[in-house]
Design a protein around this motif. Structure first.
Motif, PDB file in Angstrom:
ATOM      1  N   SER A  53      -2.978  -1.567  -4.117  1.00 29.65           N
ATOM      2  CA  SER A  53      -2.478  -2.656  -3.280  1.00 29.65           C
ATOM      3  C   SER A  53      -2.424  -3.966  -4.060  1.00 29.65           C
ATOM      4  O   SER A  53      -1.499  -4.772  -3.873  1.00 29.65           O
ATOM      5  CB  SER A  53      -3.363  -2.818  -2.040  1.00 29.65           C
ATOM      6  N   GLU A  54      -3.384  -4.185  -4.962  1.00 25.33           N
ATOM      7  CA  GLU A  54      -3.359  -5.388  -5.789  1.00 25.33           C
ATOM      8  C   GLU A  54      -2.198  -5.343  -6.775  1.00 25.33           C
ATOM      9  O   GLU A  54      -1.606  -6.385  -7.098  1.00 25.33           O
ATOM     10  CB  GLU A  54      -4.685  -5.542  -6.537  1.00 25.33           C
ATOM     11  N   PHE A  64       3.412  -5.777  -0.843  1.00 28.85           N
ATOM     12  CA  PHE A  64       2.012  -5.545  -0.500  1.00 28.85           C
ATOM     13  C   PHE A  64       1.879  -5.113   0.958  1.00 28.85           C
ATOM     14  O   PHE A  64       1.212  -4.118   1.271  1.00 28.85           O
ATOM     15  CB  PHE A  64       1.199  -6.816  -0.753  1.00 28.85           C
ATOM     16  N   TRP A  65       2.507  -5.862   1.861  1.00 29.58           N
ATOM     17  CA  TRP A  65       2.371  -5.556   3.289  1.00 29.58           C
ATOM     18  C   TRP A  65       3.169  -4.315   3.678  1.00 29.58           C
ATOM     19  O   TRP A  65       2.767  -3.583   4.589  1.00 29.58           O
ATOM     20  CB  TRP A  65       2.801  -6.758   4.119  1.00 29.58           C
ATOM     21  N   PHE A  67       3.520  -1.675   1.664  1.00 32.91           N
ATOM     22  CA  PHE A  67       2.647  -0.601   1.195  1.00 32.91           C
ATOM     23  C   PHE A  67       1.471  -0.415   2.145  1.00 32.91           C
ATOM     24  O   PHE A  67       1.070   0.706   2.457  1.00 32.91           O
ATOM     25  CB  PHE A  67       2.155  -0.925  -0.216  1.00 32.91           C
ATOM     26  N   LEU A  68       0.940  -1.521   2.629  1.00 34.53           N
ATOM     27  CA  LEU A  68      -0.202  -1.478   3.541  1.00 34.53           C
ATOM     28  C   LEU A  68       0.144  -0.714   4.823  1.00 34.53           C
ATOM     29  O   LEU A  68      -0.664   0.055   5.343  1.00 34.53           O
ATOM     30  CB  LEU A  68      -0.645  -2.902   3.867  1.00 34.53           C
ATOM     31  N   HIS A 172      -4.253 -12.610   0.600  1.00 31.80           N
ATOM     32  CA  HIS A 172      -3.053 -11.929   1.069  1.00 31.80           C
ATOM     33  C   HIS A 172      -2.713 -12.438   2.472  1.00 31.80           C
ATOM     34  O   HIS A 172      -3.388 -12.110   3.449  1.00 31.80           O
ATOM     35  CB  HIS A 172      -3.274 -10.412   1.086  1.00 31.80           C
ATOM     36  N   MET A 190      -8.875  -1.252   3.321  1.00 34.15           N
ATOM     37  CA  MET A 190      -7.562  -0.699   3.625  1.00 34.15           C
ATOM     38  C   MET A 190      -7.600   0.833   3.621  1.00 34.15           C
ATOM     39  O   MET A 190      -8.232   1.444   2.766  1.00 34.15           O
ATOM     40  CB  MET A 190      -6.553  -1.196   2.587  1.00 34.15           C
ATOM     41  N   HIS A 217     -10.245  -7.781   0.880  1.00 36.52           N
ATOM     42  CA  HIS A 217     -10.861  -6.460   0.747  1.00 36.52           C
ATOM     43  C   HIS A 217     -12.373  -6.550   0.979  1.00 36.52           C
ATOM     44  O   HIS A 217     -13.042  -7.457   0.495  1.00 36.52           O
ATOM     45  CB  HIS A 217     -10.598  -5.882  -0.636  1.00 36.52           C
TER      46      HIS A 217
END
Length: 281
Positions: A53-54, A64-65, A67-68, A172, A190, A217
Motif C-alpha cells: 500500500s505504501e 492507494f485508495w 488498492f485499499l 493518507h 489494512m 497503519h
C-alpha cells in the motif's frame, strides 16, 4: 629386476600424487569457509500488504485508495494460504493498477523491505497516542479516542471546539474537495475485518464531506519474527585477536643508534655541531 623396480616407482608416484590431491582438496575446503551475517532491524517484521500500500501511495493517492478497496479483508486469506501464495495474491491485486514494469519494482521493494520503515513510523505514531487497551483498531477525533464505531457520531458533535490534530506529510487522506472539516484519524491494519468495518463508515462520511478521513497503519499484535534487512551497505569487520611478544630492548637500541647517527650527520658548512665542545679558559 628392472620391471619390478619400475612398478615400485610407479606405485610410489601414484601414492604421492594421491596424497598431494587429498591435501589439496582439504585445503580447498578450508579456504572456502565463509561468514554469513544477517542484519535485523529493531522492529518486528511488517506485513507485505501494508508495504504494498505504501508503494501504491508513492505512485499516487488515488491508486492507494483504489488498492485499499480491493484488499479490505485480504489478511483473512493469510491464515489459510502459505506465505508464497499470499505473496502472489498481493501481487495479483496490485497488478490491477500497475503495469509489468511497476510490478517488478514492487517485487524488488519487497525483497529489500524498502517500505518497512514507513510502516514502523506509523506504528510509532500510534504508540504515542496511546492506543486504547484491547482494541484492534481505533479512531482519534480531535484528541478523543474510541474503538467503537457507534461512538464516532457522538465525538464529532463537539470536535470543532477541540484542537485540530497535526497531519504529517506521509498521512493518507481520503480524496475530498474540502479540507476545513473535522479530522478523523483511523489507526488500523489494512486487510482485517475490523479495518473494513471502520473504513465503510468513515469513507461514506468523507464522500458526504462530513469529515476529513485520514488513515494510519496500526498493528495491534506485531509479528514475533525479526525484520531482516538487505541492500543497506552492511559491512562485517572481524578483528584479529592474535598477539605476539616482542623484545622491547632491541627496539630501544635501534632507536638510540638511529638518533646518534642523525646527530653525527648534522653538518652545517663543514662544522659538525654534534661534536663541538665549548672550551673555557
Amino acid at each position: 629386476m628392472a620391471p619390478a623396480k619400475a612398478t615400485n616407482v610407479v606405485r610410489l608416484l601414484l601414492g604421492s600424487t594421491a596424497l598431494w590431491l587429498s591435501q589439496l582438496g582439504s585445503g580447498t575446503v578450508a579456504a572456502s569457509k565463509s561468514v554469513t551475517a544477517h542484519l535485523a532491524a529493531k522492529w518486528p517484521e511488517t506485513p507485505l500488504l501494508l508495504e504494498a500500500s505504501e508503494f501504491m501511495a508513492e505512485e499516487s493517492n488515488e491508486k492507494f485508495w483504489q488498492f485499499l478497496e480491493t484488499v479490505q479483508e485480504l489478511a483473512i486469506y493469510k491464515q489459510t494460504e502459505s506465505d508464497y501464495s499470499y505473496y502472489n495474491l498481493i501481487l495479483k491485486k496490485a497488478g490491477q493498477f500497475l503495469d509489468n514494469l511497476h510490478i517488478n519494482l514492487l517485487k524488488f521493494a519487497f525483497s529489500i523491505r524498502a517500505y518497512s520503515p514507513a510502516i514502523q513510523m506509523f506504528q510509532q505514531i500510534a504508540a504515542d497516542e496511546p492506543p486504547p487497551d484491547g482494541c484492534n483498531a481505533f479512531v482519534v477525533i480531535h484528541k478523543k479516542h474510541t474503538c467503537k464505531i457507534n461512538e464516532i457520531k457522538k465525538l464529532l458533535k463537539k470536535a470543532a471546539s477541540r484542537t485540530r490534530p497535526y497531519l504529517f506529510k506521509g498521512d493518507h487522506k481520503f480524496p475530498t474537495n474540502k479540507e476545513n472539516l473535522p479530522v478523523v484519524i483511523l489507526y488500523a491494519e489494512m486487510g482485517t475485518r475490523t479495518f473494513s468495518a471502520f473504513h465503510k463508515v468513515l469513507s461514506e462520511k468523507a464522500q458526504n464531506e462530513e469529515i476529513l478521513y485520514v488513515l494510519r497503519h496500526y498493528i495491534q499484535k506485531p509479528s514475533s519474527r525479526k525484520m531482516y534487512l538487505s541492500g543497506y551497505g552492511v559491512e562485517l569487520a572481524i578483528k584479529s585477536t592474535e598477539y605476539k611478544a616482542l623484545d622491547d630492548t632491541q627496539v630501544k637500541t635501534v632507536t638510540n643508534t638511529t638518533v646518534e647517527d642523525e646527530t653525527e650527520t648534522n653538518e652545517v658548512q663543514g662544522f659538525l655541531f654534534g661534536k663541538l665542545k665549548l672550551l673555557v679558559y
